[in-house]
Design an enzyme around this catalytic site. Structure first.
Site, PDB file in Angstrom:
ATOM      1  N   VAL A  66      -5.726   1.968   4.171  1.00 43.14           N
ATOM      2  CA  VAL A  66      -5.417   2.588   2.730  1.00 43.14           C
ATOM      3  C   VAL A  66      -6.645   1.790   1.983  1.00 43.14           C
ATOM      4  O   VAL A  66      -6.658   2.446   0.807  1.00 43.14           O
ATOM      5  CB  VAL A  66      -3.841   2.948   1.591  1.00 43.14           C
ATOM      6  CG1 VAL A  66      -3.514   3.500   2.856  1.00 43.14           C
ATOM      7  CG2 VAL A  66      -4.182   0.892   1.528  1.00 43.14           C
ATOM      8  N   ILE A  93       4.262   1.966   2.063  1.00 44.90           N
ATOM      9  CA  ILE A  93       2.443   0.864   2.576  1.00 44.90           C
ATOM     10  C   ILE A  93       2.192  -0.685   1.027  1.00 44.90           C
ATOM     11  O   ILE A  93       2.768  -0.112   0.234  1.00 44.90           O
ATOM     12  CB  ILE A  93       1.726   1.535   2.596  1.00 44.90           C
ATOM     13  CG1 ILE A  93       1.516   2.239   3.718  1.00 44.90           C
ATOM     14  CG2 ILE A  93       0.572   0.224   2.186  1.00 44.90           C
ATOM     15  CD1 ILE A  93       0.189   2.943   3.503  1.00 44.90           C
ATOM     16  N   ALA A  96       1.303  -8.404   0.442  1.00 45.79           N
ATOM     17  CA  ALA A  96       0.614  -9.126   0.093  1.00 45.79           C
ATOM     18  C   ALA A  96       0.294 -10.310   1.281  1.00 45.79           C
ATOM     19  O   ALA A  96       0.892 -10.869   2.276  1.00 45.79           O
ATOM     20  CB  ALA A  96       1.330  -9.919  -0.893  1.00 45.79           C
ATOM     21  N   TYR A 156       9.303 -13.416  -4.479  1.00 45.29           N
ATOM     22  CA  TYR A 156       8.730 -12.064  -4.170  1.00 45.29           C
ATOM     23  C   TYR A 156       7.353 -11.933  -5.267  1.00 45.29           C
ATOM     24  O   TYR A 156       6.448 -11.205  -4.925  1.00 45.29           O
ATOM     25  CB  TYR A 156       9.539 -10.677  -4.810  1.00 45.29           C
ATOM     26  CG  TYR A 156       9.721  -9.348  -4.722  1.00 45.29           C
ATOM     27  CD1 TYR A 156       9.129  -9.050  -3.115  1.00 45.29           C
ATOM     28  CD2 TYR A 156       8.659  -8.620  -4.821  1.00 45.29           C
ATOM     29  CE1 TYR A 156       9.297  -7.830  -3.062  1.00 45.29           C
ATOM     30  CE2 TYR A 156       8.528  -6.978  -5.302  1.00 45.29           C
ATOM     31  CZ  TYR A 156       8.892  -6.462  -3.611  1.00 45.29           C
ATOM     32  OH  TYR A 156       9.025  -5.458  -3.134  1.00 45.29           O
ATOM     33  N   LYS A 163       4.804  -3.901  -7.782  1.00 46.94           N
ATOM     34  CA  LYS A 163       5.249  -3.060  -7.751  1.00 46.94           C
ATOM     35  C   LYS A 163       5.369  -2.362  -9.116  1.00 46.94           C
ATOM     36  O   LYS A 163       5.742  -0.557  -9.595  1.00 46.94           O
ATOM     37  CB  LYS A 163       7.287  -3.378  -7.319  1.00 46.94           C
ATOM     38  CG  LYS A 163       7.083  -4.474  -5.694  1.00 46.94           C
ATOM     39  CD  LYS A 163       6.233  -2.815  -4.954  1.00 46.94           C
ATOM     40  CE  LYS A 163       6.869  -2.442  -3.448  1.00 46.94           C
ATOM     41  NZ  LYS A 163       6.479  -1.722  -2.472  1.00 46.94           N
ATOM     42  N   THR A 194      12.642  -6.046   7.959  1.00 45.93           N
ATOM     43  CA  THR A 194      11.672  -5.069   8.093  1.00 45.93           C
ATOM     44  C   THR A 194      10.216  -6.237   8.443  1.00 45.93           C
ATOM     45  O   THR A 194      10.405  -7.802   7.827  1.00 45.93           O
ATOM     46  CB  THR A 194      10.557  -3.235   7.756  1.00 45.93           C
ATOM     47  OG1 THR A 194      10.424  -4.348   6.318  1.00 45.93           O
ATOM     48  CG2 THR A 194      11.696  -3.314   6.917  1.00 45.93           C
ATOM     49  N   SER A 196       7.311  -6.610   7.224  1.00 48.08           N
ATOM     50  CA  SER A 196       7.338  -7.098   5.761  1.00 48.08           C
ATOM     51  C   SER A 196       7.958  -7.683   4.863  1.00 48.08           C
ATOM     52  O   SER A 196       7.628  -9.019   4.665  1.00 48.08           O
ATOM     53  CB  SER A 196       6.615  -5.692   4.861  1.00 48.08           C
ATOM     54  OG  SER A 196       5.677  -5.135   5.173  1.00 48.08           O
TER      55      SER A 196
HETATM   56  P1  NAD Z   1       6.780  -2.244   7.211  1.00 44.23           P
HETATM   57  O1  NAD Z   1       6.333  -3.457   7.562  1.00 44.23           O
HETATM   58  O2  NAD Z   1       7.555  -1.890   8.231  1.00 44.23           O
HETATM   59  O3  NAD Z   1       6.052  -0.854   7.441  1.00 44.23           O
HETATM   60  C1  NAD Z   1       4.363  -1.973   5.660  1.00 44.23           C
HETATM   61  C2  NAD Z   1       3.960  -1.047   5.992  1.00 44.23           C
HETATM   62  O4  NAD Z   1       2.493  -0.938   5.223  1.00 44.23           O
HETATM   63  C3  NAD Z   1       3.309  -0.972   7.903  1.00 44.23           C
HETATM   64  O5  NAD Z   1       3.514   0.095   8.017  1.00 44.23           O
HETATM   65  C4  NAD Z   1       2.003  -1.577   7.242  1.00 44.23           C
HETATM   66  O6  NAD Z   1       1.029  -1.424   8.731  1.00 44.23           O
HETATM   67  C5  NAD Z   1       1.220  -1.349   6.681  1.00 44.23           C
HETATM   68  N1  NAD Z   1       0.223  -1.254   5.493  1.00 44.23           N
HETATM   69  C6  NAD Z   1       0.165  -2.674   5.023  1.00 44.23           C
HETATM   70  N2  NAD Z   1      -1.166  -2.924   4.940  1.00 44.23           N
HETATM   71  C7  NAD Z   1      -1.814  -1.705   5.041  1.00 44.23           C
HETATM   72  C8  NAD Z   1      -3.053  -1.106   4.644  1.00 44.23           C
HETATM   73  N3  NAD Z   1      -4.483  -1.763   3.813  1.00 44.23           N
HETATM   74  N4  NAD Z   1      -3.809   0.230   5.331  1.00 44.23           N
HETATM   75  C9  NAD Z   1      -2.640   0.506   5.564  1.00 44.23           C
HETATM   76  N5  NAD Z   1      -1.009   1.025   6.068  1.00 44.23           N
HETATM   77  C10 NAD Z   1      -0.816  -0.902   5.675  1.00 44.23           C
HETATM   78  O7  NAD Z   1       7.898  -3.296   6.072  1.00 44.23           O
HETATM   79  P2  NAD Z   1       8.616  -1.963   4.870  1.00 44.23           P
HETATM   80  O8  NAD Z   1      10.156  -2.946   4.388  1.00 44.23           O
HETATM   81  O9  NAD Z   1       9.147  -0.780   5.783  1.00 44.23           O
HETATM   82  O10 NAD Z   1       7.676  -1.756   4.057  1.00 44.23           O
HETATM   83  C11 NAD Z   1       7.488  -0.088   3.534  1.00 44.23           C
HETATM   84  C12 NAD Z   1       7.735  -0.484   2.415  1.00 44.23           C
HETATM   85  O11 NAD Z   1       8.840  -0.425   1.382  1.00 44.23           O
HETATM   86  C13 NAD Z   1       6.734  -0.750   1.168  1.00 44.23           C
HETATM   87  O12 NAD Z   1       5.975  -0.114   0.102  1.00 44.23           O
HETATM   88  C14 NAD Z   1       7.972  -2.040   0.666  1.00 44.23           C
HETATM   89  O13 NAD Z   1       7.119  -3.097  -0.296  1.00 44.23           O
HETATM   90  C15 NAD Z   1       8.876  -1.111   0.485  1.00 44.23           C
HETATM   91  N6  NAD Z   1       9.878  -1.826   0.544  1.00 44.23           N
HETATM   92  C16 NAD Z   1      11.121  -2.881   1.666  1.00 44.23           C
HETATM   93  C17 NAD Z   1      11.914  -2.815   1.342  1.00 44.23           C
HETATM   94  C18 NAD Z   1      12.870  -4.202   2.550  1.00 44.23           C
HETATM   95  O14 NAD Z   1      13.385  -4.694   1.683  1.00 44.23           O
HETATM   96  N7  NAD Z   1      12.501  -4.176   3.555  1.00 44.23           N
HETATM   97  C19 NAD Z   1      13.128  -3.032  -0.136  1.00 44.23           C
HETATM   98  C20 NAD Z   1      12.039  -2.401  -1.135  1.00 44.23           C
HETATM   99  C21 NAD Z   1      11.259  -1.909  -0.654  1.00 44.23           C
END
Ligand code: NAD
Length: 256
Positions: A66, A93, A96, A156, A163, A194, A196
């Site tokens: 992206v 996505i 950091a 965070y 966010k 996960t 991330s």
């Molecule tokens: P994850 O690591 O499985 O997913 C993160 C995704 O972002 C990965 O698929 C990665 O390839 C993609 N990504 C990163 N940089 C990118 C780039 N330049 N181009 C395209 N893709 C890119 O982890 P997740 O926890 O499933 O995260 C998904 C979303 O959920 C994120 O926005 C995260 O902040 C949000 N989130 C996660 C949690 C949690 O506790 N896991 C809580 C609230 C929100």
């Protein structure tokens, strides 16, 4: 539940592996009858994403970093050619640098700040802009956020700032796209283990606190987040846009 997304085509961005929230969303979308298109960030994710997509019978799996406008442009083009249009988008996505997810926020470098904001917040606007020509009236866009946008969560740091920008982007995009009948919302998920999440220092502590203090006294299941995404992308949520919907066992209402 069945058929809430029947006849719809959904793009799922952000699957890296089977623990990704985006993967839970993809499974729920498929269960509800959506035709799915997947993207993967780069070579490291490609094999896993293709394998997972294959289990749902989804052959359209496209590269998309992206941070690269040329990837976004060709993504829109391939979707137009091969799917005709889109009814739903799951943007799951964020990124950091690891060193910016520990210690003090004040130490964040200019480059680290720019990278986190670019990938984790600006990307929603960029993806939306490129996909606009293929988004059908009635389409629904959903992104993933976290309560660290409005409250300080140790470790965070810059991701909380990203966010906050993402949630503001949801409101501005909702306003831009509403007249076309396109809705934009965010789901604020509780902490989920996960890849991330593991990069955030003190993440296990977040899980513990959640279990002790959330009204439901347990952690968030990715399937619950996915069902909320189904709702937001279905006609049941046709009157909802610009919203941040918490799926966190009620943790956000607690004051202690
Ligand atoms: P994850 O690591 O499985 O997913 C993160 C995704 O972002 C990965 O698929 C990665 O390839 C993609 N990504 C990163 N940089 C990118 C780039 N330049 N181009 C395209 N893709 C890119 O982890 P997740 O926890 O499933 O995260 C998904 C979303 O959920 C994120 O926005 C995260 O902040 C949000 N989130 C996660 C949690 C949690 O506790 N896991 C809580 C609230 C929100």
């Amino acid at each position: 539940m069945s058929g809430l997304l029947a006849g719809k085509t959904a793009l799922v961005m952000g699957v890296a592996n089977r623990w990704s929230i985006a993967w839970a969303i993809a499974q729920a979308f498929a269960r509800e009858g959506a035709r799915l298109i997947f993207t993967f960030q780069g070579e490291r994710q490609e094999r896993d994403v293709r394998e997972l997509a294959g289990t749902l019978g989804s052959p359209l799996v496209l590269p998309c970093d992206v941070a690269r406008d040329e990837h976004l442009a060709s993504l829109a083009e391939v979707i137009r050619e091969q799917a005709g249009g889109l009814d739903a988008l799951a943007h799951s996505i964020a990124f950091a640098n690891r060193e910016d997810l520990s210690g003090a926020f004040v130490e964040t470098s200019r480059a680290g700040f720019a990278l986190a904001l670019d990938v984790s917040a600006y990307s929603l606007a960029a993806v939306t802009r490129h996909l606009l020509p293929v988004l059908r009236p009635g389409a629904s866009l959903v992104t993933l956020t976290y309560i660290g946008s409005t409250r300080v969560m140790p470790g965070y740091n810059v991701m909380g700032v990203a966010k906050a920008a993402l949630e503001a982007s949801v409101r501005y995009l909702a306003s831009d796209l509403g007249p076309r009948g396109i809705r934009v919302n965010a789901i604020s998920a509780g902490p989920i283990k996960t890849a991330s999440a593991r990069a955030v220092q003190g993440f296990s502590r977040m899980l513990e606190v959640m279990e002790q203090r959330a009204p439901l006294r347990r952690n968030t299941d990715p399937a619950e987040v996915a069902d909320a995404a189904v709702f937001l992308c279905s006609a049941l949520a046709r009157g909802i846009t610009g919203e941040v919907l918490f799926v966190d066992g009620g943790y956000h209402v607690t004051g202690f």
